[in-house]
Design an enzyme around this catalytic site. Structure first.
Site, PDB file in Angstrom:
ATOM      1  CG  ASP A 198     120.760 -24.986 -33.228  1.00 52.79           C
ATOM      2  OD1 ASP A 198     121.519 -24.063 -32.843  1.00 52.79           O
ATOM      3  OD2 ASP A 198     121.182 -26.047 -33.718  1.00 52.79           O
TER       4      ASP A 198
HETATM    5  N1  LIG Z   1     116.614 -30.793 -46.220  1.00 52.56           N
HETATM    6  C1  LIG Z   1     117.746 -30.085 -46.365  1.00 52.56           C
HETATM    7  N2  LIG Z   1     117.927 -29.324 -47.471  1.00 52.56           N
HETATM    8  C2  LIG Z   1     119.060 -28.617 -47.640  1.00 52.56           C
HETATM    9  N3  LIG Z   1     120.076 -28.583 -46.771  1.00 52.56           N
HETATM   10  C3  LIG Z   1     119.966 -29.329 -45.650  1.00 52.56           C
HETATM   11  C4  LIG Z   1     118.796 -30.108 -45.381  1.00 52.56           C
HETATM   12  N4  LIG Z   1     118.977 -30.741 -44.202  1.00 52.56           N
HETATM   13  C5  LIG Z   1     120.192 -30.374 -43.766  1.00 52.56           C
HETATM   14  N5  LIG Z   1     120.783 -29.525 -44.624  1.00 52.56           N
HETATM   15  C6  LIG Z   1     122.144 -28.940 -44.527  1.00 52.56           C
HETATM   16  O1  LIG Z   1     122.920 -29.772 -43.689  1.00 52.56           O
HETATM   17  C7  LIG Z   1     123.364 -29.038 -42.537  1.00 52.56           C
HETATM   18  C8  LIG Z   1     123.340 -29.961 -41.317  1.00 52.56           C
HETATM   19  O2  LIG Z   1     121.997 -30.397 -41.104  1.00 52.56           O
HETATM   20  P1  LIG Z   1     121.306 -30.144 -39.692  1.00 52.56           P
HETATM   21  O3  LIG Z   1     121.479 -28.738 -39.313  1.00 52.56           O
HETATM   22  O4  LIG Z   1     119.920 -30.653 -39.763  1.00 52.56           O
HETATM   23  O5  LIG Z   1     122.191 -31.096 -38.785  1.00 52.56           O
HETATM   24  P2  LIG Z   1     122.653 -30.958 -37.283  1.00 52.56           P
HETATM   25  O6  LIG Z   1     123.568 -32.058 -36.964  1.00 52.56           O
HETATM   26  O7  LIG Z   1     121.460 -30.864 -36.421  1.00 52.56           O
HETATM   27  O8  LIG Z   1     123.430 -29.631 -37.328  1.00 52.56           O
HETATM   28  P3  LIG Z   1     123.827 -28.565 -36.225  1.00 52.56           P
HETATM   29  O9  LIG Z   1     123.357 -29.053 -34.909  1.00 52.56           O
HETATM   30  O10 LIG Z   1     125.286 -28.419 -36.400  1.00 52.56           O
HETATM   31  O11 LIG Z   1     123.125 -27.317 -36.631  1.00 52.56           O
HETATM   32  C9  LIG Z   1     122.425 -27.839 -42.452  1.00 52.56           C
HETATM   33  O12 LIG Z   1     123.064 -26.754 -41.838  1.00 52.56           O
HETATM   34  C10 LIG Z   1     122.109 -27.556 -43.908  1.00 52.56           C
HETATM   35  O13 LIG Z   1     123.115 -26.763 -44.493  1.00 52.56           O
HETATM   36 MG   LIG Z   2     122.056 -27.362 -38.145  1.00 49.74          MG
END
Ligand SMILES: Nc1ncnc2c1ncn2[C@@H]1O[C@H](COP(=O)(O)OP(=O)(O)OP(=O)(O)O)[C@@H](O)[C@H]1O
Ligand SMILES: [Mg+2]
Length: 278
Positions: A198
């Site tokens: 992704d």
């Molecule tokens: N450990 C971390 N440190 C810093 N930023 C983080 C961390 N985990 C998540 N984020 C921030 O939060 C956002 C959303 O987290 P993540 O991408 O894991 O979620 P998601 O629901 O799977 O998102 P998507 O599917 O939309 O990419 C990330 O794009 C990042 O900017």
């Molecule tokens: Mg994400």
């Protein structure tokens, strides 16, 4: 990998987490694509929390959290700056993953115009770093879900295409289209690398000053696949109007820096179809 988009997280911050960290407030991270709830902790600890229903029709999200924890640990063992997993747990109703916050600014956040080109280069370098990891040592396979879906279909089964969905499309329509795109380019040997799965702009964090890579997040779909899987989603993300601050030439610049200025358009279409449109 995203399945559906929902404005509201399917769960709240789990009660055990609130009890255990009374000094923290949890700020929701808006518009996440996976469907899990994501929160950033405010207060004495710098943490991120992802939570999802442990059971029911969206339980695949909880499985995704476990997948993400395993992949983040594997990456960290190889020196790749994935987030350190602090806790992976469930109370039977909600499952959660807590990771330590990585410093930095994501490629998707605002950057001054004069830095846009260098940010795109740094994004491509992050892809090169992942794709240089040893495929034979990678315990995760990104190809499996689609292979299973296509096999089920050819065996006359009812394919449950759990890796992605185009809104309004039936699984069989999507599989027909995937077959069409796959075969229109003729038989091709997959060019296997360790794919992020992704690789979009919000998932790569850079040092705002040096542009060094400081974090790769959202690694739940990481696994061995054709490198076009990452190239497809990265260039689609760079072309997204939400990332227009990186300039109209960002996708081409990314590909030039990566070293494949003219990727196979059929493979790009195939992998974009497997993911929901942005
Ligand atoms: N450990 C971390 N440190 C810093 N930023 C983080 C961390 N985990 C998540 N984020 C921030 O939060 C956002 C959303 O987290 P993540 O991408 O894991 O979620 P998601 O629901 O799977 O998102 P998507 O599917 O939309 O990419 C990330 O794009 C990042 O900017
Ligand atoms: Mg994400």
């Amino acid at each position: 990998m995203p399945i559906t988009r929902s404005a509201q997280p399917p769960v709240d911050v789990p009660a055990p987490i609130r009890r255990r960290h009374p000094a923290l407030t949890w700020e929701p991270v808006p518009i996440t694509g996976s469907g899990a709830g994501v929160w950033r902790a405010r207060g004495p600890a710098e943490l991120y929390l992802k939570a999802a229903p442990a059971t029911g029709p969206r339980a695949e999200l909880a499985a995704g959290l476990a997948a993400e924890a395993a992949r983040a640990s594997w990456l960290r063992g190889l020196g790749v700056p994935a987030a350190e997993v602090v806790e992976l747990d469930s109370d039977g109703v909600v499952s959660w993953l807590i990771s330590r916050e990585l410093p930095g600014r994501s490629v998707a956040e605002p950057w001054p115009e004069h830095r846009a080109a260098a940010v795109v280069d740094a994004f491509a370098d992050a892809a090169l770093l992942l794709h240089a990891l040893p495929v034979r040592e990678c315990p995760f396979d990104h190809r499996l879900p689609i292979a299973v879906a296509l096999t089920e279909r050819s065996a006359g089964g009812l394919a449950d295409l759990s890796v992605g969905a185009v809104p309004g499309w039936s699984p069989s329509r999507l599989l027909d289209e995937l077959d069409r795109v796959r075969t229109s380019s003729g038989p091709v040997e997959p060019d296997l690398v360790v794919c992020h799965g992704d690789l979009c702009c919000p998932n790569v964090l850079l040092d705002p000053e040096t542009l060094d890579l400081v974090g790769i997040v959202d690694v739940g779909a990481l696994g061995v696949d054709d490198r076009h899987q990452d190239l497809a989603l990265a260039t689609r993300s760079l072309a997204d109007p939400r990332n227009r601050h990186l300039g109209p030439g960002a996708p081409d610049r990314f590909l030039r820096r990566y070293g494949i200025p003219e990727p196979d358009p059929h493979r790009l279409s195939f992998f974009r179809l497997l993911d929901e449109p942005v």
